[in-house]
Design an enzyme around this catalytic site. Structure first.
Site, short mmCIF file in Angstrom:
data_model
loop_
_atom_site.label_atom_id
_atom_site.label_comp_id
_atom_site.label_asym_id
_atom_site.label_seq_id
_atom_site.Cartn_x
_atom_site.Cartn_y
_atom_site.Cartn_z
N SER A 119 -13.51 -3.79 1.67
CA SER A 119 -14.48 -2.99 1.04
C SER A 119 -15.88 -3.28 1.43
CB SER A 119 -14.56 -3.03 -0.55
OG SER A 119 -13.12 -2.69 -1.04
N TYR A 165 0.73 -1.21 -0.02
CA TYR A 165 0.15 0.08 -0.14
C TYR A 165 0.79 1.22 -0.01
CZ TYR A 165 -3.80 -3.09 1.42
OH TYR A 165 -4.79 -4.27 1.13
#
Length: 352
Positions: A225, A67
């Protein structure tokens, strides 16, 4: 209506991570958006949000060495490989024992500008050592194999992860986005504590085969998510425009007629939430927590107010009829658009 939170409310219940002996409070925090994919973020504000989340009682913090290294679309700004782990490491100073740290390995940027996945045993060890240094800790609580390397048998990769557990550098292992067969093969080498996959009211692809296998093996599901990349919060409007630095600008569900259609489904979710006095995102998280399995969603958030709102979802009570009604509202046949677009094809490993 969500009641005021206190030490006796459901948010302080605990969910086990498989058979690892680790348990966490039922809503974690995904950190990816603090480094990439959803536009620029303020590092100092991100560190503060993480620290405040710890003080509120959030325990599971999800990051990855990757990330910061990948861009949402070609040409968009990136923070750098390991950036997200470094943020978390800064936030954990003086708070490490109050957090369950989950990070991942295998995704690597390629010289050609794409990415590849590396599951070689020697890389597993090197990646772990580098993550420990960036995180400023002597152990990783939950270490995920981020995506499979097609060139390496999963047994070899998991065997190397098991070695890290034996050495005390990792407490438990997890996989991400794998088939039931791969999950079984990995679990036969070393118990898998958690599987991280996309799962939410509007993304249900794992229900038919993957979830039943998790239940059979006793593997906890960690949905990423869980708010549909913001769609299920009810904050997106038909006039929304996603810049090139925003990952959603490339996703089929957020494009043109698909976006308009999917927003109509969210309209109905908003109506349901209004009838209970809760926020749409709280209803979406409560639906996940009501599933017949150990589930620990990790919604992303940059601001403390959103962290608080997500935590309060644990106090939302849905009846069996509510769960069924919401599931029918977002029946997969009614949601338009695939998960990813053509830009997200991962480059093949070109190692000799």
């Amino acid at each position: 209506m969500v009641q005021a939170m206190n030490e006796d409310t459901a948010r302080f219940a605990r969910t086990p991570l498989g058979g690892s002996g680790i348990s966490v409070r039922p809503v974690g925090l995904g950190l990816m958006g603090m480094s990439q994919f959803y536009g620029a973020a303020d590092p100092e504000a991100s560190v503060t949000t993480i620290q405040e989340a710890i003080d509120l009682g959030v325990e599971l913090f999800d990051t990855s060495d990757y990330y910061g290294a990948g861009s949402a679309v070609p040409g968009s700004p990136v923070a750098g490989f390991g950036h997200n782990e470094e943020l978390l490491g800064r936030a954990l100073r003086g708070r490490r024992d109050r957090a369950v740290v989950a990070t991942k390995f295998s995704a690597r940027p390629s010289a050609e500008g794409g990415s590849f996945f590396d599951g070689r045993p020697e890389y597993v060890r090197a990646a772990c050592e580098a993550s420990l240094k960036r995180l400023g800790t002597d152990r990783i609580d939950l270490y995920y194999y981020h995506r499979l390397d097609p060139a390496v048998p999963v047994e070899d990769t998991v065997g190397a992860m098991a070695g890290l557990v034996a050495e005390g550098k990792v407490r438990a292992i997890g996989l991400s986005e794998v088939t039931p067969e791969i999950l079984r093969r990995a679990h036969a080498v070393h118990p898998v504590a958690a599987l991280q996959s996309e799962y939410s009211l509007w993304e249900r692809g794992i229900e038919a085969e993957v979830l039943p296998e998790c239940r059979r093996l006793g593997v906890t599901l960690v949905p990423y998510s869980p708010l549909g990349r913001g769609m299920l919060t009810g904050t997106l409007r038909r006039s929304a425009e996603f810049g090139t630095e925003d990952f959603r600008s490339t996703l089929p569900k957020f494009q043109g007629d698909n976006f308009e259609h999917n927003l109509r489904l969210v309209d109905a979710l908003e109506e349901f939430a209004a009838s209970t006095g809760d926020a749409p995102g709280q209803i979406a998280l409560a639906w996940l927590l009501a599933q017949p399995h150990d589930v620990v969603p990790i919604p992303g958030a940059r601001r403390l107010a959103r962290v608080v709102q997500n935590l309060e979802a644990t106090s939302v009570r849905l009846s069996a009829d509510d769960v069924a009604r919401l599931g029918a509202l977002f029946d997969p046949a009614r949601v338009r658009g695939g998960r990813y677009g053509a830009l997200h094809t991962v480059a093949r490993d070109t190692r000799a």
